[in-house]
Scaffold this motif. Structure first.
Motif, mmCIF file in Angstrom:
data_model
loop_
_atom_site.group_PDB
_atom_site.id
_atom_site.type_symbol
_atom_site.label_atom_id
_atom_site.label_comp_id
_atom_site.label_asym_id
_atom_site.label_seq_id
_atom_site.Cartn_x
_atom_site.Cartn_y
_atom_site.Cartn_z
ATOM 1 N N TRP A 193 0.827 -1.207 0.000
ATOM 2 C CA TRP A 193 0.000 0.000 0.000
ATOM 3 C C TRP A 193 0.860 1.256 0.000
ATOM 4 O O TRP A 193 0.516 2.253 -0.649
ATOM 5 C CB TRP A 193 -0.954 -0.003 1.195
ATOM 6 C CG TRP A 193 -2.090 -0.965 1.031
ATOM 7 C CD1 TRP A 193 -2.167 -2.243 1.515
ATOM 8 C CD2 TRP A 193 -3.316 -0.759 0.312
ATOM 9 N NE1 TRP A 193 -3.354 -2.827 1.141
ATOM 10 C CE2 TRP A 193 -4.080 -1.953 0.423
ATOM 11 C CE3 TRP A 193 -3.835 0.321 -0.388
ATOM 12 C CZ2 TRP A 193 -5.338 -2.085 -0.170
ATOM 13 C CZ3 TRP A 193 -5.096 0.192 -0.972
ATOM 14 C CH2 TRP A 193 -5.837 -1.003 -0.857
ATOM 15 N N GLY B 208 -8.754 1.573 -1.233
ATOM 16 C CA GLY B 208 -8.640 1.245 0.187
ATOM 17 C C GLY B 208 -9.853 1.660 0.988
ATOM 18 O O GLY B 208 -9.984 1.274 2.154
ATOM 19 N N CYS C 158 -16.811 -0.915 8.940
ATOM 20 C CA CYS C 158 -15.529 -1.284 8.350
ATOM 21 C C CYS C 158 -15.618 -2.740 7.906
ATOM 22 O O CYS C 158 -15.543 -3.660 8.729
ATOM 23 C CB CYS C 158 -14.384 -1.091 9.342
ATOM 24 S SG CYS C 158 -12.780 -1.603 8.680
ATOM 25 N N CYS D 42 -5.338 -2.995 12.150
ATOM 26 C CA CYS D 42 -5.800 -1.682 12.592
ATOM 27 C C CYS D 42 -4.712 -0.833 13.243
ATOM 28 O O CYS D 42 -4.908 0.377 13.427
ATOM 29 C CB CYS D 42 -6.974 -1.840 13.557
ATOM 30 S SG CYS D 42 -8.400 -2.689 12.848
ATOM 31 N N HIS D 43 -3.589 -1.438 13.604
ATOM 32 C CA HIS D 43 -2.474 -0.697 14.191
ATOM 33 C C HIS D 43 -1.251 -0.758 13.271
ATOM 34 O O HIS D 43 -0.825 0.254 12.707
ATOM 35 C CB HIS D 43 -2.108 -1.272 15.563
ATOM 36 C CG HIS D 43 -3.169 -1.113 16.592
ATOM 37 N ND1 HIS D 43 -3.010 -0.346 17.735
ATOM 38 C CD2 HIS D 43 -4.429 -1.626 16.674
ATOM 39 C CE1 HIS D 43 -4.119 -0.393 18.464
ATOM 40 N NE2 HIS D 43 -4.992 -1.172 17.838
ATOM 41 N N GLU E 229 -2.293 0.087 9.437
ATOM 42 C CA GLU E 229 -2.951 1.372 9.206
ATOM 43 C C GLU E 229 -2.047 2.566 9.474
ATOM 44 O O GLU E 229 -2.071 3.559 8.723
ATOM 45 C CB GLU E 229 -4.217 1.492 10.064
ATOM 46 C CG GLU E 229 -5.357 0.578 9.663
ATOM 47 C CD GLU E 229 -5.947 0.908 8.297
ATOM 48 O OE1 GLU E 229 -5.369 1.734 7.560
ATOM 49 O OE2 GLU E 229 -6.986 0.340 7.952
ATOM 50 N N ASP E 230 -1.239 2.524 10.526
ATOM 51 C CA ASP E 230 -0.444 3.706 10.881
ATOM 52 C C ASP E 230 0.446 4.178 9.726
ATOM 53 O O ASP E 230 0.347 5.335 9.295
ATOM 54 C CB ASP E 230 0.394 3.429 12.131
ATOM 55 C CG ASP E 230 -0.446 3.431 13.404
ATOM 56 O OD1 ASP E 230 -1.625 3.832 13.345
ATOM 57 O OD2 ASP E 230 0.081 3.035 14.459
ATOM 58 N N THR F 169 0.416 3.215 6.489
ATOM 59 C CA THR F 169 -0.249 3.332 5.185
ATOM 60 C C THR F 169 -1.188 4.535 5.124
ATOM 61 O O THR F 169 -1.332 5.154 4.059
ATOM 62 C CB THR F 169 -1.010 2.042 4.824
ATOM 63 O OG1 THR F 169 -1.953 1.732 5.860
ATOM 64 C CG2 THR F 169 -0.044 0.876 4.671
ATOM 65 N N PHE F 170 -1.837 4.877 6.236
ATOM 66 C CA PHE F 170 -2.640 6.097 6.251
ATOM 67 C C PHE F 170 -1.760 7.307 5.946
ATOM 68 O O PHE F 170 -2.114 8.181 5.157
ATOM 69 C CB PHE F 170 -3.327 6.282 7.611
ATOM 70 C CG PHE F 170 -4.758 5.819 7.657
ATOM 71 C CD1 PHE F 170 -5.571 5.867 6.540
ATOM 72 C CD2 PHE F 170 -5.306 5.354 8.846
ATOM 73 C CE1 PHE F 170 -6.898 5.444 6.589
ATOM 74 C CE2 PHE F 170 -6.631 4.927 8.900
ATOM 75 C CZ PHE F 170 -7.418 4.971 7.777
ATOM 76 N N ARG G 45 -9.633 2.796 18.176
ATOM 77 C CA ARG G 45 -9.632 1.818 17.087
ATOM 78 C C ARG G 45 -9.649 0.419 17.670
ATOM 79 O O ARG G 45 -9.346 0.217 18.841
ATOM 80 C CB ARG G 45 -8.418 2.015 16.190
ATOM 81 C CG ARG G 45 -7.075 1.972 16.944
ATOM 82 C CD ARG G 45 -5.935 2.151 15.993
ATOM 83 N NE ARG G 45 -4.702 2.510 16.686
ATOM 84 C CZ ARG G 45 -3.533 2.648 16.077
ATOM 85 N NH1 ARG G 45 -3.429 2.450 14.775
ATOM 86 N NH2 ARG G 45 -2.449 3.001 16.755
ATOM 87 N N CYS H 196 -14.110 2.835 14.391
ATOM 88 C CA CYS H 196 -12.880 3.535 14.746
ATOM 89 C C CYS H 196 -13.085 5.021 14.484
ATOM 90 O O CYS H 196 -14.039 5.431 13.809
ATOM 91 C CB CYS H 196 -11.669 3.010 13.968
ATOM 92 S SG CYS H 196 -11.781 3.207 12.178
ATOM 93 N N TRP I 64 -10.618 8.824 13.890
ATOM 94 C CA TRP I 64 -9.275 9.333 13.628
ATOM 95 C C TRP I 64 -9.298 10.846 13.473
ATOM 96 O O TRP I 64 -10.277 11.416 12.992
ATOM 97 C CB TRP I 64 -8.712 8.732 12.336
ATOM 98 C CG TRP I 64 -8.651 7.227 12.340
ATOM 99 C CD1 TRP I 64 -9.697 6.363 12.208
ATOM 100 C CD2 TRP I 64 -7.479 6.429 12.479
ATOM 101 N NE1 TRP I 64 -9.243 5.070 12.258
ATOM 102 C CE2 TRP I 64 -7.891 5.065 12.420
ATOM 103 C CE3 TRP I 64 -6.121 6.714 12.627
ATOM 104 C CZ2 TRP I 64 -6.979 4.018 12.516
ATOM 105 C CZ3 TRP I 64 -5.215 5.664 12.734
ATOM 106 C CH2 TRP I 64 -5.648 4.329 12.680
#
Length: 422
Positions: A55, A89, A114, A132-133, A136-137, A139-140, A158, A170, A172
């Motif tokens: 990603w 995504g 989700c 989710c951790h 995601e961190d 790639t976001f 989350r 979640c 953000w």
């Protein structure tokens, strides 16, 4: 008489508006196909690392392309959210993002639903944490920096969910601070920008069109309604989303090569990824467009299938020839040069094509696959015996996305900044 199958440009606005959410969902489901085989071969931790790297390689590139297509030229959270709405995504409704804008450089979002979490939760908290951790961190942030390299996306809460039914799934915050250090472009994304997929030219958008939106320069809206878009913008966006598939697959390949034992294992897992998503997407496309299970229906599905397009990149063409369907894959194309999915399709390995055909009707079979004039020509014919769905498609089908149904949420409504007082 041979008749070419319809392209995106041959579809009506209504058909394209139905197709586009399906294409976005198809891109999300690529990982439901590929990651299962990584877990089997290497375990959860390696799967997580490959997901991060694929990603981070692909999303800055395709987000840059989508910004250009849509005329999204700002550097604020509103611009970032527009890109997320058109990202594989975050397919609409399946990944139900709800956005809030505080001001130009501050905002937030929640996921009311989700679909990825629904798929992973039954596997246990370790897999949820990985997704989710761990995934995601980074790639976001890789997605955010395509809009502004000082952007940061950080969790309010989350999963794993506590309590177990916590809703939204979640939440953000998104902040952009002028004195913050800029994040670098991921090295794999830098390399991906040199691939032909990063610069291939797709259909142009008619800026004089009066039949709907010609860009996304207006306000951010809840629930994009694609039926409000012009025909030419829908065509271009469908092609861009198909290209997102190709870029994500290339990112997967780059990372897979780092962990695989050799080229044979790389090809095996890469082909399994394609086979699973080829069959699952074909099944959904046929149903969404309401095409038949005959030669016309099969040709339509293959021609519009995001795994085999866009045609400007892959060179793949499809035609109906009597009661048969012929698909042609040139051995020289941008996709071949990049080492994309089409390199897996040979006269000895056509499993992904068979998976797509079986999804249209179990009686379709690859009758022949031969090289003609420096291209692989694959002929599909109807047989008497029904074929079973392949194991790769069955693996991908465990996702709730396999049976997900989109709903009509009305017209597009602008999102008002919370500080506006309105």
């Amino acid at each position: 008489m041979t008749r070419p199958a319809p392209s995106y440009s041959d579809l009506s606005q209504e058909q394209l508006a139905i197709l586009l959410p399906e294409l976005l969902l198809s891109g999300q489901l690529i990982d439901r196909s590929g990651m299962a085989h990584l877990i089997s071969a290497f375990g959860r931790e390696v799967m997580g690392q490959v997901a991060i790297e694929e990603w981070m390689a692909a999303s800055p590139v395709y987000t840059h392309r989508m910004r250009t297509t849509m005329g999204i030229d700002g550097d604020g959270v509103e611009d970032m959210f527009k890109c997320l709405q058109l990202d594989i995504g975050a397919p609409p409704q399946f990944m139900d993002f709800r956005y809030e804008i505080t001001d130009k450089y501050h905002g937030a979002f929640v996921l009311n639903h989700c679909g990825a979490l629904m798929d992973v939760e039954p596997m246990g908290d370790e897999y949820v944490t990985t997704m989710c951790h761990d995934i995601e961190d980074p790639t976001f942030d890789a997605t955010a920096i395509a809009t502004n390299r000082r952007a940061r996306i950080r969790p309010i809460h989350r999963p794993p969910r506590l309590p177990a039914d916590r809703h939204p799934h979640c939440a953000w915050t998104v902040t952009i601070e002028p004195d913050r250090e800029e994040l670098p472009l991921p090295p794999d994304a830098e390399e991906m920008f040199t691939r032909r997929a990063a610069s291939v030219e797709l259909s142009s958008v008619d800026e004089e069109s009066t039949d709907g939106w010609i860009d996304y320069r207006g306000p951010l809206v809840d629930d994009l309604q694609f039926r409000e878009w012009s025909h030419s913008l829908l065509v271009r966006t469908a092609e861009e989303v198909a290209l997102q598939h190709q870029l994500l697959a290339l990112g997967f390949l780059v990372s897979l090569r780092r962990v695989a034992s050799g080229t044979e294992q790389v090809s095996e897992i890469y082909r399994k990824q394609l086979t699973g998503i080829a069959g699952l997407s074909a099944d959904r496309l046929r149903a969404a467009l309401g095409v038949g299970r005959d030669a016309e229906g099969l040709a339509t599905v293959l021609a519009l299938h995001p795994c085999f397009g866009p045609t400007q990149y892959t060179g793949v063409s499809v035609a109906v020839d009597g009661d048969q369907v012929r698909l042609r894959i040139p051995r020289h194309s941008d996709a071949m040069t990049d080492g994309g999915w089409v390199t897996l399709l040979t006269d000895e390995h056509f499993e992904p094509l068979q998976a797509a055909a079986t999804a249209v009707d179990p009686h379709w079979a690859v009758a022949d696959a031969v090289m003609v004039d420096d291209a692989l020509e694959v002929t599909f014919g109807m047989g008497e015996q029904a074929r079973k769905e392949s194991g790769e498609v069955a693996v991908a089908r465990f996702s709730s996305g396999a049976t997900f149904e989109f709903s009509d949420r009305g017209r597009s409504i602008p999102i008002t900044p919370v500080t506006s007082g309105v």
